[in-house]
Write an enzyme that holds these catalytic residues in place. Structure first.
Site, PDB file in Angstrom:
ATOM      1  CG  HIS A 119      89.198 -42.285  56.840  1.00  8.86           C
ATOM      2  ND1 HIS A 119      90.581 -42.400  56.747  1.00  8.86           N
ATOM      3  CD2 HIS A 119      88.925 -40.968  56.685  1.00  8.86           C
ATOM      4  CE1 HIS A 119      91.095 -41.204  56.551  1.00  8.86           C
ATOM      5  NE2 HIS A 119      90.119 -40.313  56.505  1.00  8.86           N
ATOM      6  CG  ASP A 120      87.603 -39.669  53.871  1.00 12.80           C
ATOM      7  OD1 ASP A 120      86.512 -39.824  54.467  1.00 12.80           O
ATOM      8  OD2 ASP A 120      88.380 -38.726  54.132  1.00 12.80           O
ATOM      9  CE  LYS A 179      85.958 -37.127  51.839  1.00  9.20           C
ATOM     10  NZ  LYS A 179      86.953 -36.208  52.441  1.00  9.20           N
ATOM     11  CG  HIS A 190      82.531 -39.633  52.272  1.00  8.13           C
ATOM     12  ND1 HIS A 190      82.031 -38.543  52.960  1.00  8.13           N
ATOM     13  CD2 HIS A 190      83.483 -40.173  53.071  1.00  8.13           C
ATOM     14  CE1 HIS A 190      82.669 -38.432  54.118  1.00  8.13           C
ATOM     15  NE2 HIS A 190      83.559 -39.404  54.210  1.00  8.13           N
ATOM     16  CG  HIS A 207      85.059 -41.840  58.842  1.00 13.06           C
ATOM     17  ND1 HIS A 207      84.434 -42.492  57.806  1.00 13.06           N
ATOM     18  CD2 HIS A 207      85.502 -40.662  58.334  1.00 13.06           C
ATOM     19  CE1 HIS A 207      84.497 -41.751  56.718  1.00 13.06           C
ATOM     20  NE2 HIS A 207      85.145 -40.620  57.017  1.00 13.06           N
ATOM     21  CG  HIS A 208      82.078 -38.345  58.682  1.00 13.82           C
ATOM     22  ND1 HIS A 208      82.793 -37.208  59.030  1.00 13.82           N
ATOM     23  CD2 HIS A 208      82.628 -38.781  57.526  1.00 13.82           C
ATOM     24  CE1 HIS A 208      83.716 -36.974  58.123  1.00 13.82           C
ATOM     25  NE2 HIS A 208      83.644 -37.925  57.201  1.00 13.82           N
ATOM     26  CG  ASP A 241      89.210 -37.968  59.214  1.00 16.27           C
ATOM     27  OD1 ASP A 241      90.148 -37.620  58.473  1.00 16.27           O
ATOM     28  OD2 ASP A 241      88.012 -37.842  58.892  1.00 16.27           O
TER      29      ASP A 241
END
Length: 174
Positions: A34-35, A38, A63, A89-90, A118
Site C-alpha cells: 500500500h505504501d 513512499k 505516494h 488506500h487514502h 492501515d
C-alpha cells in the site's frame, strides 16, 4: 511488523466482508504494498519527526499515485490488485480523501479495506512523530468516522470481530 499486521487485518476484513478464500488471501499478499510509492518520497520528508508543513504534506500525498504508477502496468493479478490498493488506500467514504476524492463505492473495496486496516495499525503504533493511541481513543475515532472516513459495513465488521484484530496485534508486536 506494520505491513504484516495490515495484511492480516485486511484478510480478516475481506473474509467477513464475503470474499472467497483465494481473493482474501490475495488481498493479504497485495496490501503490504500500500505504501510502495513512499520509496519515491525524499528522505527529508519521509523521515521528518513532527508534523509536515503544507508543502511536505503535498509531497507525501503523492505516494499513492506514485505507487499506482509503479504497479499499474503489470499483467500479474496480484500486482494489479496492489496497484489499486496503493492508489486508493487514502480515499475516504465521504469523498474527502485523495488522490481522486472518490466517494463511497466508487472506492474499490480493496482500497476501502486497506484504509481501515492501515489506520487501525498506524494509530495503535508509536511513530517518531506520535505516541501510540490507546484502544478506547481508537475505537471512539472509528465510531466517529463510520460513514465518513470508513465504509459503515467495514466498521461494523471491525467491531463484530474485534477479538481477531486484537489477537493479531498482540501476537505481532514491533
Amino acid at each position: 511488523n506494520h505491513v504484516k499486521r495490515v495484511a492480516e487485518y485486511c484478510k480478516i476484513l475481506a473474509v467477513h466482508y464475503g470474499f472467497d478464500e483465494k481473493e482474501a488471501e490475495m488481498l493479504k499478499l497485495a496490501s503490504p504494498m500500500h505504501d510502495i510509492g513512499k520509496i519515491a518520497i525524499p528522505d527529508a520528508v519521509l523521515n521528518k519527526p513532527g508534523r509536515f508543513d503544507e508543502e511536505e504534506r503535498s509531497i507525501m500525498d503523492t505516494h499513492a499515485l506514485r505507487g499506482y504508477e509503479m504497479l499499474k502496468h503489470s499483467k500479474r493479478p496480484l500486482l494489479k490488485m496492489a496497484a489499486i490498493v496503493a492508489k486508493e488506500h487514502h480515499e475516504k467514504w465521504d469523498g474527502t480523501g485523495y488522490p481522486d476524492k472518490k466517494v463511497g463505492e466508487e472506492i474499490h473495496i480493496y482500497g476501502r479495506i486497506t484504509a481501515l486496516a492501515d489506520v487501525f495499525d498506524a494509530l495503535g503504533s508509536a511513530r517518531v512523530y506520535k505516541p501510540a493511541w490507546d484502544d478506547e481513543k481508537i475505537f471512539a475515532l472509528f465510531k466517529e468516522e463510520r460513514g465518513k472516513h470508513f465504509e459503515p459495513k467495514l466498521v461494523d465488521i471491525f467491531f463484530e470481530h474485534l477479538d481477531e484484530f486484537l489477537h493479531v496485534r498482540n501476537s505481532m508486536r514491533d
